[in-house]
Design a protein around this motif. Structure first.
Motif, mmCIF file in Angstrom:
data_model
loop_
_atom_site.group_PDB
_atom_site.id
_atom_site.type_symbol
_atom_site.label_atom_id
_atom_site.label_comp_id
_atom_site.label_asym_id
_atom_site.label_seq_id
_atom_site.Cartn_x
_atom_site.Cartn_y
_atom_site.Cartn_z
ATOM 1 N N SER A 62 0.830 -1.204 0.000
ATOM 2 C CA SER A 62 0.000 0.000 0.000
ATOM 3 C C SER A 62 0.862 1.251 0.000
ATOM 4 N N MET A 63 2.023 1.172 0.648
ATOM 5 C CA MET A 63 2.926 2.333 0.650
ATOM 6 C C MET A 63 3.761 2.404 -0.626
ATOM 7 N N LEU A 64 4.240 1.229 -1.063
ATOM 8 C CA LEU A 64 5.174 1.218 -2.195
ATOM 9 C C LEU A 64 4.497 1.498 -3.530
ATOM 10 N N SER A 65 3.180 1.251 -3.597
ATOM 11 C CA SER A 65 2.512 1.441 -4.890
ATOM 12 C C SER A 65 2.497 2.914 -5.294
ATOM 13 N N ALA A 66 2.635 3.806 -4.302
ATOM 14 C CA ALA A 66 2.611 5.235 -4.623
ATOM 15 C C ALA A 66 3.956 5.718 -5.170
ATOM 16 N N VAL A 67 4.981 4.870 -5.037
ATOM 17 C CA VAL A 67 6.330 5.295 -5.438
ATOM 18 C C VAL A 67 6.498 5.110 -6.949
ATOM 19 N N THR A 118 -0.129 -14.439 -3.406
ATOM 20 C CA THR A 118 0.435 -13.149 -2.984
ATOM 21 C C THR A 118 1.861 -12.997 -3.500
ATOM 22 N N ILE A 119 2.625 -14.075 -3.403
ATOM 23 C CA ILE A 119 4.007 -14.032 -3.889
ATOM 24 C C ILE A 119 4.018 -13.677 -5.367
ATOM 25 N N GLU A 120 3.094 -14.265 -6.127
ATOM 26 C CA GLU A 120 3.026 -13.965 -7.551
ATOM 27 C C GLU A 120 2.753 -12.482 -7.801
ATOM 28 N N THR A 121 1.800 -11.930 -7.050
ATOM 29 C CA THR A 121 1.465 -10.517 -7.278
ATOM 30 C C THR A 121 2.635 -9.605 -6.916
ATOM 31 N N VAL A 122 3.350 -9.959 -5.852
ATOM 32 C CA VAL A 122 4.507 -9.146 -5.462
ATOM 33 C C VAL A 122 5.560 -9.190 -6.564
ATOM 34 N N ALA A 123 5.791 -10.411 -7.063
ATOM 35 C CA ALA A 123 6.820 -10.579 -8.089
ATOM 36 C C ALA A 123 6.444 -9.792 -9.343
ATOM 37 N N ASN A 124 5.162 -9.840 -9.704
ATOM 38 C CA ASN A 124 4.737 -9.104 -10.894
ATOM 39 C C ASN A 124 4.788 -7.596 -10.675
ATOM 40 N N GLY A 125 4.622 -7.190 -9.422
ATOM 41 C CA GLY A 125 4.665 -5.762 -9.108
ATOM 42 C C GLY A 125 6.083 -5.213 -9.073
ATOM 43 N N GLY A 126 7.093 -6.069 -9.241
ATOM 44 C CA GLY A 126 8.479 -5.606 -9.256
ATOM 45 C C GLY A 126 9.002 -5.199 -7.893
#
Lengths: 291, 384
Positions: free
Chosen positions: B161-166, B192-200
């Motif tokens: 939630s914090m990192l998505s704004a960066v 969840t791991i997949e989404t994190v990985a895709n989010g870079g």
């Protein structure tokens, strides 16, 4: 006696031995006032400072490094003599300074316009810090560094290594005191170095007060300074220089790849050659920038 | 644990003998020269060589996720006044924060606490060292209170939630310090791991108990690092490794970041050049106009990542064990000049072994100065 009071310490003094800067200053002083600051007088003051330091506590040690435009030389301790008696140390430093200055003056490359005429403080400071690091590894001593510079050139070519030295000194818990013998301008990089390491920066405009400043502001160690009244602080200029125009800037744009600073928006970074995405900005700010 | 991140090296007990005792050497007075310091130096040199010429992430946004579940109350790790795992973790994090800001002055840190199956954002993303240290101290003052269980999914959600704004220019990371052997989640951790990985987002984990498969999967999938420290001191070492800016795996487009360089006034305050607000310390974000404020010195401090110190070669090259040529060694020793940094000349061959020659300026450097240059000075006194 209290352990902390009698604890011996170490000081590294970096001396500016740039004949051009000293000559220029002497000429300037002679114009302005009748009194002129000669190199001999300043050296006298420094030697008095070193003697006073050695006499403060038994076992105090001193390292003296001379900086000149061709490099830097460790004046004390040397292989031939490394004792600690004040008079002997003074005599040795004086002899070595004479020898070194003669060498620098006779060297013809110094007059070459391509080489920068500023003394190589980056070289001198890294040598001084290496010495402190070595002496510390043998015996843990509280240590400080003092830099004496003549003339007000900004040392902009040496900025990076000097700041690295300052942070290395901060890691060693060594404070850097800086003294600049100059009437008008401050030297920002030296100010920043003292600021980073918690040392004292002083600019000496009048030749006569050099010794007095050294003895009142720079002689007391870090513990004693807490008890003394504060040294008058000067505002520290920590603005960056634009990589393209060399202009000093207080709001700049920084490349996220290589941290180059630009005063104006630029599409391609000159340092790392990467194509930059420009930040989207509200129109009001754009107008401001165009002024 | 496997240091180099080699995923297929297997378990420790499957490997051959490591002759660690052979690294020890005796000096002339009979004292032991520890091999560990030499090994550390070698490791640092290897790292510098690896990083040379590569693009690295200088701008980093990083969330520290600290597990304070019941498992962190285990006293199996303790040192000084830190009685349990939680204490040791806090001790190491207190060292980590200043080192992180020293290595990346433009980075930002946040702190999330994993407790009672929840994740609380204690410190939001920001560049203030003092705020994080205060938060950590607060936990210490309250006596390292732990409770409940740890949830990975909630931790990741809070960090995300914090990192998505960066913006995309920054390297986004989550560093977990966990002691728990399980994770209690509402949804599947694998998705969840997949989404994190895709989010870079790069996730690294320091596990204070044992290697846990799910955490290891997380780090492998997101290109992060996984550590299991051996003792309290080792936690600090492993975290220190994470303070170094990671090497960029795929080239990203650079952006220009607007920054202010405030002047320091006489009363130890800084004034934001954009809105004239007074700020207590830098680097930080201006409270009013959100401009990031740094000094030129902070930027200059980063450049050593880009311009590493020159390489060195030993003055007395290592010889094969079978045929040590003492004559040759002696002649090599005689050629060693005093150290260009501290003027120290070796008096014995054993000391001479520590000496190196700078490849760029051919000046001689003693072992002490060489290590000092690699770690702090970043440039050889002979070259500059």
């Amino acid at each position: 006696m209290n352990e902390t009071l009698s604890r011996s310490s170490l000081i590294a003094v970096v001396l500016d031995l740039n004949p051009l800067a000293w000559g220029f200053r002497a000429a300037q002083d002679a114009q302005r006032t009748s009194k002129s600051e000669s190199f001999v007088k300043a050296l006298d003051a420094t030697l008095t400072f070193i003697s006073s330091y050695l006499l403060m506590t038994h076992g105090n040690k001193v390292v003296v490094v001379g900086a000149h435009p061709l490099g830097a030389e460790i004046l004390h301790p040397s292989d031939t003599y490394s004792g600690n008696t004040a008079s002997m140390v003074n005599r040795q430093i004086e002899a070595r300074v004479n020898e070194l200055c003669r060498g620098v003056l006779l060297d013809e490359t110094i007059a070459d316009s391509r080489t920068s005429p500023a003394s190589r403080f980056n070289n001198a400071l890294s040598k001084a810090l290496c010495c402190i690091n070595r002496m510390r590894s043998e015996k843990d001593l509280p240590a400080r560094l003092m830099v004496m510079k003549c003339g007000g050139d900004f040392l902009s070519h040496q900025y990076l290594p000097l700041i690295n030295c300052a942070y290395a000194a901060e890691h060693l818990k060594v404070s850097i005191d800086t003294v600049v013998l100059e009437a008008e301008t401050d030297v920002p990089v030296l100010q920043q170095m003292s600021d980073v390491t918690g040392g004292v920066y002083s600019r000496i405009s009048e030749p006569a007060i050099l010794l007095q400043t050294l003895l009142t502001y720079h002689l007391p160690d870090d513990d004693a300074r807490k008890m003394l009244s504060k040294v008058p602080a000067t505002p520290v200029d920590s603005r960056a220089v634009c990589f393209k125009t060399r202009a000093v800037t207080d709001i700049g744009y920084v490349c996220s790849v290589c941290l180059s600073v630009y005063k104006m928006l630029t599409p391609i970074c000159v340092t790392c050659k990467s194509v930059l995405k420009l930040p989207g900005m509200p129109p009001s700010r754009k107008r401001k920038r165009e002024k | 644990m496997d240091e180099g991140g080699d995923k297929h090296s297997g378990y420790r007990w499957e490997g051959g003998y490591e002759r660690t005792w052979e690294a020890l050497r005796e000096d002339d007075t009979g004292a032991l020269i520890s091999g560990s310091s030499a090994a550390k130096r070698l490791f640092a040199k290897k790292r510098l060589a690896q990083e040379a010429g590569k693009r690295i992430h200088i701008v980093r946004h990083c969330v520290l996720a600290l597990d304070l579940s019941r498992s962190m109350a285990d006293p199996d790790l303790r040192i000084d006044r830190y009685p349990n795992r939680a204490g040791c973790a806090i001790r190491s994090l207190k060292e980590f924060v200043p080192k992180f800001f020293a290595a990346c002055p433009l980075g930002q840190l946040a702190l999330v606490i994993l407790q009672n199956k929840r994740a609380n954002i204690v410190v939001p993303l920001g560049g203030s060292e003092a705020r994080l240290l205060n938060a950590l101290k607060d936990i210490e003052v309250k006596g390292f209170k732990t409770g409940g269980q740890c949830s990975m999914v909630n931790g990741i959600a809070a960090a995300k939630s914090m990192l998505s704004a960066v913006g995309d220019h920054s390297n986004r990371e989550i560093i977990f310090v966990v002691g728990s052997l399980n994770t209690i989640d509402v949804t599947s951790p694998f998705s969840t791991i997949e989404t994190v990985a895709n989010g870079g987002i790069r996730c690294s984990v320091v596990s204070l108990s044992a290697e846990v498969n799910i955490w290891k999967k997380l780090t492998e999938r997101t290109d992060g690092k996984y550590f299991v420290p051996l003792d309290p001191i080792d936690i600090s070492d492993k975290l220190e490794e994470l303070t170094r800016p990671p090497v960029e795996s795929s080239a990203r487009q650079g952006v220009l970041v607007k920054m202010g360089f405030p002047q320091k006034e006489t009363d130890d305050k800084y004034i934001c050049p954009q809105c004239r607000t007074r700020v207590k310390a830098i680097p930080t974000l201006c409270d009013v106009c959100r401009l990031s404020l740094v000094s030129a010195a902070h930027l200059a401090r980063c450049y050593h990542h880009l311009f590493p110190p020159s390489t060195v070669t030993p003055s007395i090259p290592e010889q094969k064990d079978e045929e040590i040529d003492l004559e040759l060694e002696r002649s090599q020793f005689d050629q060693i000049k005093p150290c260009v940094g501290c003027n120290f000349a070796p008096s014995t061959v054993e000391q001479g072994r520590q000496f190196v020659v700078c490849d760029k300026c051919q000046s001689s450097l003693c072992g002490d100065c060489d290590g000092f240059i690699d770690d702090h000075l970043h440039s050889c006194p002979g070259c500059i």
